[in-house]
Design a protein around this motif. Structure first.
Motif, PDB file in Angstrom:
ATOM      1  N   GLN A  68       4.560   9.167  -5.295  1.00  0.00           N
ATOM      2  CA  GLN A  68       4.986   8.678  -6.603  1.00  0.00           C
ATOM      3  C   GLN A  68       4.567   7.219  -6.796  1.00  0.00           C
ATOM      4  O   GLN A  68       4.815   6.389  -5.923  1.00  0.00           O
ATOM      5  CB  GLN A  68       6.502   8.809  -6.724  1.00  0.00           C
ATOM      6  CG  GLN A  68       7.050   8.378  -8.084  1.00  0.00           C
ATOM      7  CD  GLN A  68       8.537   8.676  -8.200  1.00  0.00           C
ATOM      8  OE1 GLN A  68       8.981   9.789  -7.996  1.00  0.00           O
ATOM      9  NE2 GLN A  68       9.314   7.652  -8.507  1.00  0.00           N
ATOM     10  N   GLY A  69       3.962   6.925  -7.906  1.00  0.00           N
ATOM     11  CA  GLY A  69       3.530   5.568  -8.199  1.00  0.00           C
ATOM     12  C   GLY A  69       2.073   5.291  -7.827  1.00  0.00           C
ATOM     13  O   GLY A  69       1.505   4.283  -8.245  1.00  0.00           O
ATOM     14  N   ASP A  70       1.471   6.188  -7.067  1.00  0.00           N
ATOM     15  CA  ASP A  70       0.067   6.002  -6.692  1.00  0.00           C
ATOM     16  C   ASP A  70      -0.844   6.156  -7.909  1.00  0.00           C
ATOM     17  O   ASP A  70      -0.497   6.801  -8.899  1.00  0.00           O
ATOM     18  CB  ASP A  70      -0.372   7.059  -5.660  1.00  0.00           C
ATOM     19  CG  ASP A  70       0.208   6.800  -4.279  1.00  0.00           C
ATOM     20  OD1 ASP A  70       0.810   5.724  -4.066  1.00  0.00           O
ATOM     21  OD2 ASP A  70       0.069   7.688  -3.420  1.00  0.00           O
ATOM     22  N   THR A  71      -2.006   5.567  -7.766  1.00  0.00           N
ATOM     23  CA  THR A  71      -3.066   5.807  -8.744  1.00  0.00           C
ATOM     24  C   THR A  71      -4.032   6.824  -8.146  1.00  0.00           C
ATOM     25  O   THR A  71      -4.478   6.657  -7.012  1.00  0.00           O
ATOM     26  CB  THR A  71      -3.809   4.498  -9.062  1.00  0.00           C
ATOM     27  OG1 THR A  71      -2.877   3.596  -9.659  1.00  0.00           O
ATOM     28  CG2 THR A  71      -4.962   4.748 -10.017  1.00  0.00           C
ATOM     29  N   VAL A 109      -1.946   7.338 -13.124  1.00  0.00           N
ATOM     30  CA  VAL A 109      -0.830   7.103 -12.207  1.00  0.00           C
ATOM     31  C   VAL A 109       0.015   8.364 -12.137  1.00  0.00           C
ATOM     32  O   VAL A 109       0.314   8.978 -13.174  1.00  0.00           O
ATOM     33  CB  VAL A 109       0.020   5.908 -12.696  1.00  0.00           C
ATOM     34  CG1 VAL A 109       1.276   5.742 -11.838  1.00  0.00           C
ATOM     35  CG2 VAL A 109      -0.819   4.633 -12.665  1.00  0.00           C
ATOM     36  N   VAL A 110       0.373   8.739 -10.924  1.00  0.00           N
ATOM     37  CA  VAL A 110       1.296   9.878 -10.783  1.00  0.00           C
ATOM     38  C   VAL A 110       2.698   9.267 -10.680  1.00  0.00           C
ATOM     39  O   VAL A 110       3.136   8.851  -9.623  1.00  0.00           O
ATOM     40  CB  VAL A 110       0.922  10.770  -9.580  1.00  0.00           C
ATOM     41  CG1 VAL A 110      -0.330  11.564  -9.906  1.00  0.00           C
ATOM     42  CG2 VAL A 110       0.693   9.978  -8.306  1.00  0.00           C
ATOM     43  N   ASP A 111       3.347   9.205 -11.813  1.00  0.00           N
ATOM     44  CA  ASP A 111       4.572   8.402 -11.897  1.00  0.00           C
ATOM     45  C   ASP A 111       5.824   9.169 -11.513  1.00  0.00           C
ATOM     46  O   ASP A 111       6.900   8.572 -11.456  1.00  0.00           O
ATOM     47  CB  ASP A 111       4.705   7.811 -13.309  1.00  0.00           C
ATOM     48  CG  ASP A 111       4.817   8.893 -14.356  1.00  0.00           C
ATOM     49  OD1 ASP A 111       4.198   9.970 -14.180  1.00  0.00           O
ATOM     50  OD2 ASP A 111       5.532   8.695 -15.351  1.00  0.00           O
ATOM     51  N   ARG A 112       5.691  10.452 -11.271  1.00  0.00           N
ATOM     52  CA  ARG A 112       6.860  11.227 -10.882  1.00  0.00           C
ATOM     53  C   ARG A 112       6.502  12.123  -9.700  1.00  0.00           C
ATOM     54  O   ARG A 112       5.448  12.775  -9.700  1.00  0.00           O
ATOM     55  CB  ARG A 112       7.348  12.118 -12.030  1.00  0.00           C
ATOM     56  CG  ARG A 112       7.704  11.337 -13.301  1.00  0.00           C
ATOM     57  CD  ARG A 112       8.516  12.185 -14.269  1.00  0.00           C
ATOM     58  NE  ARG A 112       9.830  12.459 -13.701  1.00  0.00           N
ATOM     59  CZ  ARG A 112      10.163  13.577 -13.100  1.00  0.00           C
ATOM     60  NH1 ARG A 112       9.311  14.576 -13.014  1.00  0.00           N
ATOM     61  NH2 ARG A 112      11.361  13.729 -12.584  1.00  0.00           N
ATOM     62  N   ALA A 113       7.383  12.170  -8.717  1.00  0.00           N
ATOM     63  CA  ALA A 113       7.198  13.102  -7.612  1.00  0.00           C
ATOM     64  C   ALA A 113       7.300  14.531  -8.139  1.00  0.00           C
ATOM     65  O   ALA A 113       7.957  14.776  -9.164  1.00  0.00           O
ATOM     66  CB  ALA A 113       8.244  12.857  -6.532  1.00  0.00           C
ATOM     67  N   GLY A 114       6.675  15.447  -7.454  1.00  0.00           N
ATOM     68  CA  GLY A 114       6.795  16.840  -7.866  1.00  0.00           C
ATOM     69  C   GLY A 114       5.533  17.617  -7.588  1.00  0.00           C
ATOM     70  O   GLY A 114       4.603  17.127  -6.947  1.00  0.00           O
ATOM     71  N   THR A 115       5.532  18.833  -8.087  1.00  0.00           N
ATOM     72  CA  THR A 115       4.442  19.768  -7.834  1.00  0.00           C
ATOM     73  C   THR A 115       3.695  19.988  -9.147  1.00  0.00           C
ATOM     74  O   THR A 115       4.309  20.411 -10.143  1.00  0.00           O
ATOM     75  CB  THR A 115       5.005  21.099  -7.309  1.00  0.00           C
ATOM     76  OG1 THR A 115       5.924  20.815  -6.240  1.00  0.00           O
ATOM     77  CG2 THR A 115       3.890  22.010  -6.830  1.00  0.00           C
ATOM     78  N   TYR A 116       2.426  19.696  -9.142  1.00  0.00           N
ATOM     79  CA  TYR A 116       1.642  19.786 -10.361  1.00  0.00           C
ATOM     80  C   TYR A 116       0.356  20.563 -10.090  1.00  0.00           C
ATOM     81  O   TYR A 116       0.107  21.017  -8.977  1.00  0.00           O
ATOM     82  CB  TYR A 116       1.373  18.379 -10.917  1.00  0.00           C
ATOM     83  CG  TYR A 116       2.659  17.597 -11.101  1.00  0.00           C
ATOM     84  CD1 TYR A 116       3.525  17.891 -12.145  1.00  0.00           C
ATOM     85  CD2 TYR A 116       3.040  16.605 -10.185  1.00  0.00           C
ATOM     86  CE1 TYR A 116       4.734  17.205 -12.304  1.00  0.00           C
ATOM     87  CE2 TYR A 116       4.239  15.916 -10.326  1.00  0.00           C
ATOM     88  CZ  TYR A 116       5.085  16.227 -11.386  1.00  0.00           C
ATOM     89  OH  TYR A 116       6.266  15.566 -11.534  1.00  0.00           O
ATOM     90  N   ILE A 117      -0.438  20.669 -11.148  1.00  0.00           N
ATOM     91  CA  ILE A 117      -1.617  21.532 -11.099  1.00  0.00           C
ATOM     92  C   ILE A 117      -2.777  20.754 -11.705  1.00  0.00           C
ATOM     93  O   ILE A 117      -2.565  19.906 -12.572  1.00  0.00           O
ATOM     94  CB  ILE A 117      -1.369  22.808 -11.953  1.00  0.00           C
ATOM     95  CG1 ILE A 117      -0.116  23.555 -11.502  1.00  0.00           C
ATOM     96  CG2 ILE A 117      -2.569  23.738 -11.933  1.00  0.00           C
ATOM     97  CD1 ILE A 117       0.344  24.633 -12.488  1.00  0.00           C
ATOM     98  N   TYR A 118      -3.959  21.024 -11.268  1.00  0.00           N
ATOM     99  CA  TYR A 118      -5.111  20.614 -12.084  1.00  0.00           C
ATOM    100  C   TYR A 118      -5.928  21.858 -12.391  1.00  0.00           C
ATOM    101  O   TYR A 118      -5.909  22.827 -11.628  1.00  0.00           O
ATOM    102  CB  TYR A 118      -5.960  19.533 -11.406  1.00  0.00           C
ATOM    103  CG  TYR A 118      -6.650  19.947 -10.130  1.00  0.00           C
ATOM    104  CD1 TYR A 118      -7.859  20.630 -10.151  1.00  0.00           C
ATOM    105  CD2 TYR A 118      -6.099  19.633  -8.891  1.00  0.00           C
ATOM    106  CE1 TYR A 118      -8.496  21.003  -8.977  1.00  0.00           C
ATOM    107  CE2 TYR A 118      -6.731  20.002  -7.708  1.00  0.00           C
ATOM    108  CZ  TYR A 118      -7.933  20.687  -7.769  1.00  0.00           C
ATOM    109  OH  TYR A 118      -8.559  21.059  -6.611  1.00  0.00           O
ATOM    110  N   SER A 154       0.837  -1.192   0.000  1.00  0.00           N
ATOM    111  CA  SER A 154       0.000   0.000   0.000  1.00  0.00           C
ATOM    112  C   SER A 154       0.874   1.245   0.000  1.00  0.00           C
ATOM    113  O   SER A 154       0.527   2.251  -0.601  1.00  0.00           O
ATOM    114  CB  SER A 154      -0.951  -0.018   1.202  1.00  0.00           C
ATOM    115  OG  SER A 154      -0.221   0.159   2.395  1.00  0.00           O
ATOM    116  N   ALA A 155       2.020   1.164   0.645  1.00  0.00           N
ATOM    117  CA  ALA A 155       2.915   2.313   0.619  1.00  0.00           C
ATOM    118  C   ALA A 155       3.448   2.532  -0.790  1.00  0.00           C
ATOM    119  O   ALA A 155       3.705   3.656  -1.199  1.00  0.00           O
ATOM    120  CB  ALA A 155       4.058   2.101   1.604  1.00  0.00           C
ATOM    121  N   GLU A 156       3.581   1.446  -1.542  1.00  0.00           N
ATOM    122  CA  GLU A 156       4.161   1.601  -2.882  1.00  0.00           C
ATOM    123  C   GLU A 156       3.154   2.126  -3.901  1.00  0.00           C
ATOM    124  O   GLU A 156       3.501   2.873  -4.778  1.00  0.00           O
ATOM    125  CB  GLU A 156       4.704   0.247  -3.351  1.00  0.00           C
ATOM    126  CG  GLU A 156       6.128   0.034  -2.916  1.00  0.00           C
ATOM    127  CD  GLU A 156       6.662  -1.299  -3.369  1.00  0.00           C
ATOM    128  OE1 GLU A 156       6.088  -1.884  -4.302  1.00  0.00           O
ATOM    129  OE2 GLU A 156       7.648  -1.752  -2.769  1.00  0.00           O
TER     130      GLU A 156
END
Lengths: 574, 574
Positions: A66-69, A120-129, A24-26
């Motif tokens: 990172q890696g979460d859906t 999937v948010v495949d990269r860590a970072g700061t994004y926008i919607y 679950s952490a992954e």
């Protein structure tokens, strides 16, 4: 678990628990429900109907690892308006139908409908919607996405606390009124914003004549300033997202330096500024140490650059604990750097390089170079529009993704748009000699897995001695920023000498400066249909964009939910 | 034809030509293109963004002859808003998908799309078209349909000239703002209109404080008054359509009587009035003889009735040729009858009978009687809504027509709504003792070819001593108006004594007066799904409506164009 208390669980239970936690952490699934609705808001004390997410503007921040859906159920609670929500900076690898670009990746979400975005948010970072439909982003539909690094991953910088800032510009006219002006003959521009908002809060002068006849109330809690409380001596990571509709901005904390460490989700070779330029669609992380006189508060301030400002400084309070959070700093809010110092902004753009420990070198050469001259033009009976190589982009009413996948041939203009312009003959410092251009829904089809260079060439608008800043945003990819320059790019001479192939930053949004050029490279390795456009809301609306297709044949059956409009009705088989 | 000139055509050519002309005269196809777009308009001198048809509000008048086929290509040029256009009074026999009722007969027309409405105008008369989506009708999307009798048919009255008048009420707030207030807790009503418009023209007082901050210009040609020029001694047929959003009105020509001869396309037993009451959705024809002092002009005037007026008299000029058309009459515009004279309005309703030579008697008995108590209620956490027998209507996001035809079971609430209310126990003169009601998308399914009676029972609103006027409009049918009464209808006692089965008028819209009842009868003989609702825009929006289904199994394949939204996406088979 109560039954296990007091006794040691058997080994296999422990193992299972450990595995479950580890899994679950992954890759957690993060679920959100967004109810989109109009609501009266007074973000700068002036009451206006805003588009809200769950009653808020900015909407709730999506938080993931990172890696979460991420699953977002977007329920359209607007009365007669459709919507679509784009997840800006998320590449949508394998989920091109979740990009939220109306007319490109999906039909609009009609009122009453719920559309489920899953990606999937495949990269860590700061994004926008934000809304990607009409000018709804300007009406308030935007928010942040914070993707953390996986647990145990060490970032190349350290801080004590993580804070978020989103900056927007704000008009009192409705986006309907704005859009009607933009599409009228004679043309009526939206003009400079009335306010700059920090985390959805600004301040308009209610005693101005333009506030008469409106509900404008300086004591409305909606417009009490944002406060960032800091503990003296601690270091803060501020994630700063610029989601302005029009304005390029400078941002700073009065009396504090900022060390830039992240840009659009990529680690930056750190550099120090007292004022950071941001362009719509960009995100940065900066580190700020609370190392100033702790007996007072300081301003966070935002100012317009690149256009002659006619908007007051946007402010928030950097509150040194334990001073009262609303105690005004004893100084005037900083006016920021000169609005028209193009060279300084170009310098900052050039300074943004990949962090030495995180360089991902670009492909050494490209398979195709597309050179795009942007001009302001008159199209279809005198409508002011933007064009690229003399083609002004118009969205079709059938999404490209559906049209291409199911071969709906009448959906858009299948003729390829031009790859370049007359770069030897064209004078970028003058208004277009012939302002006429054509409108088209044509797209650039890219060879799958090829490397593509795009050079954005800025030029003079229809008005003498005027060239604007355009922040260009690419969907579905990050690109390497190979170079920025002043003046005209010469595709036959420049690349060898000026492209940075060593440590270019990767980004999803990059400015092209007045009378300048910007070159970028990306791999066409993400099957889908992807917008590439100026992130100024009015500019995209006025045709300053294009669409790339790659590998659409590799995409499986499309979800029904993205269809139903335009030519896709032909797929109905009741 | 040039080759035939100078020589007599052979007999068969003459015959063919004759036949072709005869056929075309009998059943022409009348084609219209409607481009729907926002445009700045100043119908009452106050500038506001309006929804226009081909740049106009009211839109162009559709002119046809009985039996013609009308084809209207509606192109949605709104930015982010859908639309749908209803042809009010046209029964859509055989074309239930062309009724233009979003959520009932079709999915909304999304921006950029063109939807083709095609229907036969099978009865001469005066009709209306208007948006049937959200509150877009209030935003300006409306116009007239004039259907002439076939050539050679004699109407039961004579006149020299035919003129049209459409009356509307007008607000300065956008319909977004209005709708947001209506659906908010606490509730914010739209309030009384700022102006009454005659043929899209009215006059607001630009010096009022509420005009500050806006473009308000008394010399704007948009708001110069409408002029009806008459030649002394001639008789004019004025077709008057009331398409108000809220207001019941009185209409008159200063100093002139009017003879009422047509209502909703049916010939009326003529009666004379000096002031005619009209309710939203109704049309009348009146005859006016220009028999007054020809040396001056006269006012045409509109006033609000039934609600306490807070809107200036709407005016136009009845211009006696050859006086100057813009010469103001020397008198003040008539204030019209008392706004709260309910008895006078009830009397007019009762006076409207079928013309003796054109009586079509109703079926002698009905197969089913539905009694509908309308109340104002609080639903879903305090939202003010209207309900019928305690059910507040909500539109589904899949059109009933599609859901029923293709058995999309999740599209709406399949439980039947209540047939009646506790008419013995309910006190119509008090606010509801328990204001709670439920929301539902349930519908009334009618036996095909059965005869249905509907009794509309008015009652007190949530406020003490207040009952409103509700003009009810039925789609897909005309109904016989069997009776109007004051007080409570007793279904067990009333019908034998009070129903007019001899010469009831047929209409498509009829008012129910404050604290009164209205009874109507129709044959469920038109396969389709048909709305029946209060024609006050805000009331329908707040749940005051219902839907009838009849003979849906007799309908063939539905056009793709009406589908694509909601559950109908499940019919996609790419």
């Amino acid at each position: 678990m109560a039954s296990l208390s007091g006794s040691r669980p058997p080994l296999f239970v422990t193992l299972l628990l450990f595995l479950a936690l580890a899994l679950s952490a992954e890759a957690k699934v993060r679920r959100y429900r967004f109810h989109i609705a109009y609501k009266y808001k007074s973000p700068d004390c002036f009451q206006k109907l805003s588009i809200t997410v769950n009653g808020q503007s900015p909407g709730p921040t999506i938080i993931a690892e990172q890696g979460d859906t991420v699953v977002v159920e977007v329920q359209n609670g607007l009365l007669t308006e459709n919507t679509a929500v784009h997840w800006h900076g998320i590449r949508q690898i394998g989920t091109p139908w979740s990009d939220g670009t109306e007319g490109i990746s999906q039909c609009p979400i009609t009122p009453g409908e719920t559309f489920v975005y899953k990606f999937v948010v495949d990269r860590a970072g700061t994004y926008i919607y934000h809304a990607h439909y009409g000018m709804q982003r300007s009406a308030g539909l935007y928010g942040l996405i914070k993707v953390a690094v996986p647990e145990g991953t060490v970032e190349p910088f350290a801080y004590d606390y993580d804070r978020s800032i989103v900056v927007n510009d704000w008009w009192h006219k409705s986006t309907y009124e704005q859009a009607t002006g933009l599409s009228s003959v004679p043309f009526a521009f939206v003009g400079e914003p009335q306010s700059l908002l920090i985390n959805g809060r600004g301040r308009f002068n209610c005693s101005l004549p333009s506030a008469s006849g409106a509900v404008c109330n300086l004591t409305n809690p909606d417009c009490s300033p944002s406060v960032f409380t800091v503990v003296p001596g601690k270091t803060y990571r501020f994630r700063i997202a610029c989601i302005t509709s029009l304005s390029a901005i400078s941002f700073g904390f009065e009396g504090h330096n900022m060390t830039v460490v992240e840009a659009d989700g990529y680690y930056v070779k750190p550099f120090v500024v007292d004022s950071l330029y941001l362009y719509s669609g960009e995100t940065y992380s900066v580190l700020v140490k609370a190392d100033q006189d702790p007996s007072r508060n300081y301003w966070a301030s935002v100012n317009v650059v690149s256009r002659k400002p006619d908007t007051p400084t946007g402010t928030a309070i950097l509150n040194y604990y334990p001073n009262h959070p609303s105690r005004a700093p004893p100084t005037a809010p900083p006016a920021g750097p000169l609005w028209n110092d193009t060279a300084a902004r170009l310098n900052q753009s050039v300074a943004i390089r990949a962090h030495p420990d995180h360089v991902e070198a670009p492909p050494a050469a490209s398979d195709r170079t597309i050179v795009l001259l942007n001009t302001q033009n008159k199209v279809d009976g005198g409508h002011v529009r933007w064009a690229l190589n003399n083609v002004s982009f118009t969205l079709p009413d059938t999404p490209y993704l559906v049209a291409l996948k199911y071969k709906l041939k009448r959906a858009f203009d299948a003729r390829p748009p031009p790859e370049s312009y007359d770069y030897r003959g064209y004078d970028i410092r003058s208004a277009p000699p012939n302002p006429n251009a054509t409108s088209s829904s044509s797209i650039y089809r890219l060879g799958f897995n090829t490397t593509v260079d795009v050079v954005l060439q800025n030029a003079n608008t229809l008005n003498p001695n005027n060239s604007e800043t355009h922040p260009w945003h690419l969907h579905g990819h990050d690109f390497w920023v190979l170079g920025h320059g002043a003046g005209k790019f010469d595709p036959s001479a420049h690349p060898a000498g000026v492209f940075n192939l060593v440590d270019p930053i990767q980004k999803n949004t990059v400015p092209v400066h007045p009378y300048g050029w910007t070159a970028l490279r990306f791999r066409a390795d993400n099957p889908g249909v992807w917008a590439f456009h100026c992130h100024v809301e009015a500019h995209y609306f006025m045709g300053m964009g294009l669409v790339f297709e790659e590998g659409v044949e590799k995409i499986g059956r499309l979800p029904d939910a993205i269809m139903g409009c335009g030519e896709s009705k032909r797929l109905l088989r009741p």
